[in-house]
Design an enzyme around this catalytic site. Structure first.
Site, PDB file in Angstrom:
ATOM      1  N   ASP A 259      27.448   4.065 -13.864  1.00 43.07           N
ATOM      2  CA  ASP A 259      27.176   5.135 -12.913  1.00 43.07           C
ATOM      3  C   ASP A 259      27.654   4.697 -11.532  1.00 43.07           C
ATOM      4  OD1 ASP A 259      26.047   6.885 -11.111  1.00 43.07           O
ATOM      5  OD2 ASP A 259      24.122   6.985 -12.141  1.00 43.07           O
TER       6      ASP A 259
ATOM      7  N   CYS B 266       0.807  -1.229   0.000  1.00 39.43           N
ATOM      8  CA  CYS B 266       0.000   0.000   0.000  1.00 39.43           C
ATOM      9  C   CYS B 266       0.836   1.273   0.000  1.00 39.43           C
ATOM     10  CB  CYS B 266      -0.953   0.001   1.208  1.00 39.43           C
ATOM     11  SG  CYS B 266      -0.129   0.374   2.768  1.00 39.43           S
TER      12      CYS B 266
END
Ligand SMILES: [Zn+2]
Length: 445
Positions: free
Chosen positions: A369, A200
């Site tokens: 990166d 949720c």
């Protein structure tokens, strides 16, 4: 195994030939090229090779190579086991592994997290092992929540049995659509990717931090309601240790499933409450976690702890990890750390009395990166000699400087090693840096 159709036999044989040629010409172990050749000739080859075997798939961001090795070692107690020991963990590697052990009744396959849904679908594996999910090299990983969602979809409606780490909320969510699950509590040292409920988006309340890097202050406990320990646990030790890793969503009903296996410091507690000391050769907490997962998986295959554990003790290194290379009286122990969670695991293994060499590259397999270095808390390295090398040594040097860790820059790993007094030194390297050291200093052991 039943006999393969002629086309699949041919594809499998040609794939093995390509692999042999690849090895003979010094182009690596050949497991990827061999599998690719086989799949080009027979796209359904993996499905056919997987048929009629008892298969376990092993996936995680960290520890999947080692755990695959531990499970393989355990199941060899029962019979021949096909496995992708060289870490080629995509379908071409799986074809190669199964093809090179055609008659093995068992298979243990390390699977790249992103390929897991596809490989579950293709192989119809009966056992799936899910350990942890965290950010990896940033330009490769994408969104790990989406990955967990794909795991859920792949498992729904299948008869497979899952072995999953209940302490990792994202893994628990990813595994919870499975028909049956063995929940294992092995902790979750790296929590930075799971402060939110995957169901949720609400805040997760966590009982406490089960891992604090030596030399750093313990973070404050999360405030708010703390989930209670579940009833019905089989022993006092299981409740006390496992409870430290408990978590629950504050806003919905999603909470940690009740584990039946648990890591308890240097021991495992099995579903019957029996405590077994994990006197394995592989060092560190992460490997004890991997061993618990391996023992739970072995039991799913009908192999009890007393027969599986001696097999785990036989594993001393995995694809070069934890091996020692030497030159001129310097003995360097190699640790691999590919992402922030991996660095935490490596710090746990370091010998605090020794100097450490750090080597970081940023080639394709490492991720270009290097900003993930900023997610790692390097303060634990204060107070010992630190040497920095690798193609991106300046990126790491800046990070260490900001963390207040004194270090010495060196031009190469060989130079860093030569700067040591004779004796032992620990090395932490990311993927291609690790492979460079191995190829320069020998791949033995
Ligand atoms: Zn929730």
């Amino acid at each position: 195994m039943t006999q393969l159709p002629l086309r699949a036999q041919l594809a499998s044989a040609l794939g093995r030939t390509a692999a042999t040629l690849s090895r003979a010409t010094g182009r690596g172990d050949g497991s990827v090229i061999g599998g690719r050749v086989g799949l080009a000739l027979e796209p359904d080859l993996l499905r056919k090779l997987a048929q009629d075997r008892k298969l376990a798939l092993v996936s995680a961001t960290n520890g999947k190579t080692t755990t695959t090795r531990l499970i393989t070692s355990a199941l060899q107690e029962l019979g021949d086991v096909a496995t992708n020991a060289f870490g080629a963990n995509m379908p071409a590697g799986h074809v190669s592994a199964l093809s090179s052990a055609k008659h093995a009744p068992y298979g243990v396959l390390e699977v790249d997290e992103k390929y897991l849904p596809e490989v579950i679908d293709t192989t119809g594996a009966g056992v799936i092992v899910m350990m942890n999910l965290s950010r990896d090299q940033m330009d490769r990983a994408g969104e790990i929540w989406l990955l967990a969602q794909k795991w859920r979809r792949a498992l729904a409606g299948r008869p497979a049995h899952v072995i999953a780490n209940a302490d990792d909320p994202l893994v628990a969510w990813g595994a919870s659509t499975a028909a049956s699950v063995t929940w294992v509590s092995v902790g979750q040292p790296w929590k930075e990717d799971s402060w939110c409920c995957p169901e949720c988006g609400g805040p997760l309340d966590r009982k406490g931090m089960d891992y604090t890097p030596p030399g750093t202050a313990a973070p404050a406990a999360v405030s708010g309601p703390v989930p209670g320990t579940a009833s019905g646990a089989v022993s006092g030790a299981l409740v006390s240790r496992s409870a430290e890793n408990d978590w629950a969503c504050r806003e919905c009903t999603f909470r940690r499933p009740e584990p039946t296996w648990s890591l308890d410091d240097d021991a495992v507690i099995d579903p019957r409450g029996q405590r077994w000391v994990l006197d394995i050769q592989l060092p560190g907490r992460a490997n004890r976690s991997n061993a618990v997962i391996a023992l739970a998986t072995a039991e799913t295959f009908g192999l009890p702890v007393q027969r599986a554990l001696p097999r785990l003790r036989e594993v001393t290194s995995v694809a070069g990890r934890y091996t020692t290379v030497q030159r001129d009286g310097r003995h360097a122990r190699l640790l691999l750390a590919k992402n922030p969670a991996g660095w935490l695991e490596a710090f746990d293994v370091l010998d605090r009395s020794l100097p450490v060499i750090l080597s970081v590259n940023a080639q394709g397999p490492d991720g270009r990166d290097t900003s993930w270095l900023w997610d790692v808390d390097y303060r634990v390295l204060r107070g010992r000699p630190v040497y920095v090398t690798g193609e991106r040594k300046l990126d790491l040097a800046l990070r260490l400087d900001v963390a207040g860790v004194p270090f010495q820059l060196t031009g190469s790993f060989a130079e860093a090693l030569a700067a040591q007094p004779p004796g032992k030194v620990d090395v932490i390297a990311n993927y291609t840096a690790f492979q460079q050291i191995r190829s320069e200093f020998g791949r033995a052991v």
